[in-house]
Each structure stands twice: as structure tokens, then as C-alpha cells.
Design an enzyme around this catalytic site. Structure first.
Site, PDB file in Angstrom:
ATOM      1  CG  ASP A   1      15.025 -14.835   8.295  1.00  0.00           C
ATOM      2  OD1 ASP A   1      14.523 -15.681   7.536  1.00  0.00           O
ATOM      3  OD2 ASP A   1      14.731 -13.626   8.270  1.00  0.00           O
TER       4      ASP A   1
ATOM      5  CG  HIS B   1      13.330 -11.098   6.341  1.00  0.00           C
ATOM      6  ND1 HIS B   1      13.235 -12.459   6.286  1.00  0.00           N
ATOM      7  CD2 HIS B   1      12.862 -10.644   5.151  1.00  0.00           C
ATOM      8  CE1 HIS B   1      12.747 -12.820   5.111  1.00  0.00           C
ATOM      9  NE2 HIS B   1      12.528 -11.726   4.398  1.00  0.00           N
TER      10      HIS B   1
HETATM   11  C1  UDX Z   1       9.895  -8.345   2.058  1.00  0.00           C
HETATM   12  C2  UDX Z   1       9.126  -9.040   0.939  1.00  0.00           C
HETATM   13  O1  UDX Z   1       8.982  -8.208  -0.180  1.00  0.00           O
HETATM   14  C3  UDX Z   1       7.823  -9.539   1.430  1.00  0.00           C
HETATM   15  O2  UDX Z   1       7.067 -10.062   0.360  1.00  0.00           O
HETATM   16  C4  UDX Z   1       8.069 -10.551   2.510  1.00  0.00           C
HETATM   17  O3  UDX Z   1       6.842 -11.088   2.962  1.00  0.00           O
HETATM   18  C5  UDX Z   1       8.827  -9.882   3.642  1.00  0.00           C
HETATM   19  O4  UDX Z   1      10.011  -9.294   3.139  1.00  0.00           O
HETATM   20  P1  UDX Z   1       8.933  -5.774   2.012  1.00  0.00           P
HETATM   21  O5  UDX Z   1       8.828  -5.795   0.541  1.00  0.00           O
HETATM   22  O6  UDX Z   1       9.767  -4.731   2.582  1.00  0.00           O
HETATM   23  O7  UDX Z   1       9.357  -7.193   2.629  1.00  0.00           O
HETATM   24  O8  UDX Z   1       7.413  -5.602   2.510  1.00  0.00           O
HETATM   25  P2  UDX Z   1       6.724  -5.786   3.904  1.00  0.00           P
HETATM   26  O9  UDX Z   1       6.755  -7.201   4.328  1.00  0.00           O
HETATM   27  O10 UDX Z   1       5.394  -5.184   3.775  1.00  0.00           O
HETATM   28  O11 UDX Z   1       7.613  -4.958   4.933  1.00  0.00           O
HETATM   29  C6  UDX Z   1       7.797  -3.585   4.826  1.00  0.00           C
HETATM   30  C7  UDX Z   1       7.882  -2.996   6.222  1.00  0.00           C
HETATM   31  O12 UDX Z   1       8.312  -1.651   6.090  1.00  0.00           O
HETATM   32  C8  UDX Z   1       6.549  -2.978   6.950  1.00  0.00           C
HETATM   33  O13 UDX Z   1       6.725  -3.348   8.293  1.00  0.00           O
HETATM   34  C9  UDX Z   1       6.096  -1.521   6.862  1.00  0.00           C
HETATM   35  O14 UDX Z   1       5.379  -1.065   7.998  1.00  0.00           O
HETATM   36  C10 UDX Z   1       7.396  -0.782   6.734  1.00  0.00           C
HETATM   37  N1  UDX Z   1       7.225   0.428   5.911  1.00  0.00           N
HETATM   38  C11 UDX Z   1       6.944   0.336   4.582  1.00  0.00           C
HETATM   39  C12 UDX Z   1       7.329   1.659   6.522  1.00  0.00           C
HETATM   40  O15 UDX Z   1       7.552   1.749   7.741  1.00  0.00           O
HETATM   41  N2  UDX Z   1       7.174   2.774   5.748  1.00  0.00           N
HETATM   42  C13 UDX Z   1       6.922   2.734   4.426  1.00  0.00           C
HETATM   43  O16 UDX Z   1       6.807   3.787   3.803  1.00  0.00           O
HETATM   44  C14 UDX Z   1       6.800   1.467   3.814  1.00  0.00           C
END
Ligand code: UDX
Length: 456
Positions: A112, A19
Site C-alpha cells: 500500500d 484499503h
Molecule cells: C477510507 C477513506 O475514508 C476513503 O476516503 C479512502 O478513499 C479509502 O479509505 P472508508 O471511509 O471506509 O475508506 O470508505 P470507502 O472507501 O467507501 O470503503 C468502505 C468499504 O466498506 C466499501 O468497500 C463498502 O462497500 C464497505 N461497506 C461500507 C460495507 O460493506 N458496509 C457498510 O455498511 C459500509
């Protein structure tokens, strides 16, 4: 650029990486349009990442009631959300007063949509309000229909038909909807996004118009809606805002040089990148299946296994596969996806990862785990045509043979070629939306002009 330097906007994300990233990115775009912004983290998060004193964004904090441990320190999701609302409301009001006392009064709060109490606080001060929805319009529409009793939960077994959306099977809705007993507190929070949104002056969507045209048009009949994405740092969209090379706040330390040096030594289009985001906990059996699939498929791989999950890896996996792959605890994901050696992204379909894959033209294997991810996977595979879906078995595990077959489809099949072409087309559309005069860029201008007008 508009002259709106007098408008001061407070931006409040839900305290989680998925977020913070899109809302901070939106903040940078507002700064580029001349708006003064204050980005608000929880005390706990701000302790892990000190604010950059050179940043054009001002950073402040509110309390989520767990200043020492954050979400992990809470007894349960429900207990965390309750404290977040109570402590958050009070400390947000204190912060608005403090800024006023310091001669930096706020005119608008972009909150948010997970935090509807922030709208109530902003209204007490007579401020302009904008609800920022980080998830897709499709997902929002589903929760909206649940909130209004138009989609009864638990769902029946029939497909679901909602305006502006394709027909969805129950398992293509968010997991909190098709498994309402799994995380009732999260279901309540997501449905509750709509409890007071009618009072918001704006609804901001973290996507771009062409991505969900019909759903956005439907939503625009209800509220003053704008799409402002993709919220991906501008360097990856060839639109260079100053210092905009990453999101800016990393809750985990990436193994950047390790990943990039390794990728630099791999041939073009040879690597499968695997990551399940920041929040999802992977079942040990699922980790084993992924490990076997990566071994069996024979492709080079870069796999993010979070530090707390490393013990789930089969013993000696890293040593046995050191010729073929690299396992890290956190990657510089944007740089990885932008790297020419990466050809396929096995993703949990968190919406930031989805937007990043689309914006950088990387085909995906969609392996959704929970929350909005099943719906995102449906869109990736069947609507946007940029990936294949790796279906789980009846126990919710994606088996190795399914993963191997999906990875091969992307890496070497005829289907893979079409998917790659689609991905390149979406990349161009994403860039077009945020380019000067593109749909999202114009929407941000409209928003900034509206703020200036509402203030005057
Ligand atoms: C959460 C929810 O799980 C997701 O379903 C919702 O839509 C947003 O909030 P998350 O699970 O962390 O998010 O997944 P994602 O939305 O893909 O965000 C992860 C972020 O971390 C991405 O911006 C990605 O670039 C970053 N990331 C991830 C890294 O920088 N390095 C990594 O190794 C993994």
C-alpha cells in the site's frame, strides 16, 4: 491464463477496511491469473476475522505495534503511524525470512502506497516492488505536487491548476491539504507516499483508464503505471471468478438478511441508501440533519449508522420512521447497491464507495467529510456526471434542506434522469475495463508477465 505459478507475491494493505477491500480484490485477480499470493493483515485485524482455510490466498500477519486494540488503541494518529512503521518493518522482514525458510520464497511485494517503509524492506531482500495506490490519480497528483514543493501548503485562495486535472478550488483538494493543521500526521503520511516511489518497479492504480485518462497518462510519464480496477468483486461485473461474491474480509458484521429482506419488499427504484463508510466519524449535528432530511424527503431509506454512533440518532427516530426506513449498523453494501430497489446513494465519497457506485450504475448524493473525499465528490458531480454535490455550510455541516433538495434531484428531477444515464454508461465502461481483454485485464496480464520475466 499465463503460467506464472512459480511467482509468489506478498500483498500488504494499510490495516483499514477501505484499503483491505481493493487490495484483496486485486489479489483475487492475481490468483485467477495463476499467481501465488500471500495477503498480510495486522495481527489485530486477523484476530477479528479468521482466515478462510478454503481460500486460494495464503494469509499471514505482521504487527502494527497494537496487537490488542489496533488503531483505536493508539494515543494519536501520529503515534500509531510511527509504531506501524517500526513494528511493521521488523515483522515484515521476519515474515519474508520465514516464508523463505519454509520453502515458499517471495519474489515481489505489492505494498500500500501509505506504507513506503515496506518498499525499503523489500529492497533489502532484492525483491520486485509495486506501490498500490488505493486513492484516485487526481488525489495522488495533488500529494505528489505537495511533496515536490510544487503546490505550497497552506494553499492560497486561488484555484489550482495541475497537469491532467480540471481546475480545482482549494476546498476540492483533500481536506489534509486545504486544512493542513487538521491531521498533520496523515498529511505527512500521504505526502510521504512519494518519498521513495521512484524506486518501485511498478505503480498500480486502483481505477480504470477511462475514469481518469488524462491524470493516468500524466502519471505514466513518471513511473511504470498500470490501472487494474475497478476492484469490485467480479460477480458485480458479470465476470465470475470462483467464490468471488464479496470482498472477503469484513471487519464489521453486516445485517445482511435484515437489509435484503427489507429491500426485497420495496418497489423498484424507490430507496435512498445512506452510508459514510468504515472510518469517518459523523458530527452529532450532521446525524440530526441527515435524520431530518430523510424524514422530510419522504422517500424510503436504508441508513447505515455505525454502532458507536447510534447514540447520536434523535431519540425515537427508528420507531417514528419504521414505516419508511431501516437503520442498520453495517450493510452488505455491494448487494445493497446492486439491488433494484435502490435508486440513490448518499455517500461520504470514500473511493471504494465511489467505485462501487460507478460499477453498479447507482447515482449519488456526494456529502464528503474529510481526506480524499472532497476531491472525489468534485469528480462524481462535475467530471463523471453521476451525482450532485451536497455542499456543507461554513461550519462543515450539510443542512437538511440541501440534502432534501439533492435527494429530490436524483429521485425525481430531470437532472436525475441524465445522471442515471451517465451512471449506466460508467457501469458499462467499468465492466469493459475488467472484462477479458479490457484495459485493466490486459494490464494485469502485463504485470503478471513482467513478474515472471523479472524472476527468470
Ligand atoms: C477510507 C477513506 O475514508 C476513503 O476516503 C479512502 O478513499 C479509502 O479509505 P472508508 O471511509 O471506509 O475508506 O470508505 P470507502 O472507501 O467507501 O470503503 C468502505 C468499504 O466498506 C466499501 O468497500 C463498502 O462497500 C464497505 N461497506 C461500507 C460495507 O460493506 N458496509 C457498510 O455498511 C459500509
Amino acid at each position: 491464463m499465463m503460467n506464472s505459478s512459480k511467482v509468489h507475491v506478498l500483498v500488504l494493505p494499510y490495516p483499514a477496511q477501505g484499503h483491505i477491500n481493493p487490495m484483496l480484490q486485486f489479489c483475487k485477480r492475481l490468483v485467477a491469473k495463476g499467481v501465488k499470493t500471500t495477503f498480510v493483515n495486522s495481527v489485530f485485524i486477523s484476530k477479528s476475522i479468521p482466515a478462510d482455510p478454503k481460500s486460494a490466498i495464503n494469509f499471514e500477519t505482521i504487527s502494527d505495534g497494537h496487537d490488542e486494540g489496533g488503531y483505536a488503541a493508539a494515543e494519536s494518529p501520529g503515534a500509531y503511524l510511527e509504531k506501524l512503521a517500526t513494528f511493521g518493518s521488523k515483522t515484515l522482514a521476519d515474515l519474508i525470512r520465514k516464508l523463505e525458510d519454509e520453502g515458499e520464497p517471495v519474489q515481489a511485494v505489492i505494498y500500500d502506497s501509505f506504507l513506503p517503509w515496506a518498499l525499503d524492506v523489500a529492497k533489502q531482500f532484492g525483491l520486485v516492488t509495486a506501490a498500490f495506490f488505493t486513492q484516485t490519480c487526481a488525489v495522488n497528483s495533488i500529494y505528489y505536487h505537495v511533496y515536490h514543493g510544487l503546490l505550497p501548503v497552506p494553499l492560497s485562495h486561488s484555484p489550482i491548476s495541475l497537469p491532467g486535472l480540471p481546475l480545482l478550488q482549494p476546498k476540492e483538494t483533500p481536506s489534509f491539504v486545504y486544512l493542513p493543521d487538521s491531521y498533520p500526521a496523515f498529511l505527512h503520511m500521504l505526502v510521504n507516499q512519494f518519498s521513495n516511489v521512484d524506486q518501485a518497479d511498478w505503480v498500480i492504480l486502483n481505477n480504470f483508464h477511462k475514469l481518469e485518462e488524462d491524470a493516468v497518462n500524466w502519471m505514466a510519464k513518471l513511473w511504470r503505471v498500470i490501472t487494474v480496477g475497478p476492484t469490485v468483486p467480479s460477480i458485480y461485473l458479470d465476470k465470475r471468478l470462483e467464490d468471488d461474491i464479496g470482498y472477503g474480509i469484513n471487519l464489521f458484521k453486516p445485517d445482511s438478511s435484515l437489509c435484503l429482506n427489507w429491500l426485497n419488499s420495496q418497489p423498484k427504484d424507490s430507496v435512498v441508501y445512506v452510508s459514510f463508510g468504515s472510518w469517518t466519524e459523523i458530527d452529532v449535528e450532521q446525524v440530526e440533519e441527515i435524520a431530518s432530511a430523510l424524514k422530510e424527503s419522504g422517500f424510503k431509506f436504508l441508513w447505515v449508522v455505525r454502532a458507536f454512533e447510534k447514540e447520536k440518532l434523535p431519540s425515537k427516530f427508528a420507531e417514528e420512521t419504521s414505516e419508511k426506513g431501516l437503520v442498520v449498523t453495517w450493510s452488505p453494501q455491494l448487494e445493497v447497491l446492486a439491488h433494484e430497489s435502490v435508486a440513490c446513494f448518499v455517500t461520504h465519497c470514500g473511493f471504494n464507495s465511489v467505485l462501487e457506485a460507478l460499477s453498479l450504475g447507482v447515482p449519488v448524493v456526494a456529502a464528503p467529510q474529510w481526506t480524499d473525499q472532497p476531491t472525489n465528490a468534485k469528480f462524481l458531480a462535475d467530471i463523471w456526471g453521476v451525482g450532485v454535490k451536497a455542499d456543507a455550510d461554513e461550519r462543515g455541516i450539510v443542512r437538511r434542506e440541501t440534502l432534501v433538495s439533492c435527494i429530490r434531484d436524483i429521485m425525481e428531477g430531470e437532472k436525475g434522469k441524465q445522471i442515471k444515464e451517465n451512471a449506466i454508461e460508467w457501469k458499462a465502461l467499468a465492466k469493459e475495463a475488467i472484462d477479458d481483454g479490457g484495459s485493466s485485464d490486459k494490464n494485469i496480464d502485463e504485470f503478471v508477465a513482467g513478474l515472471a520475466g523479472q524472476k527468470a
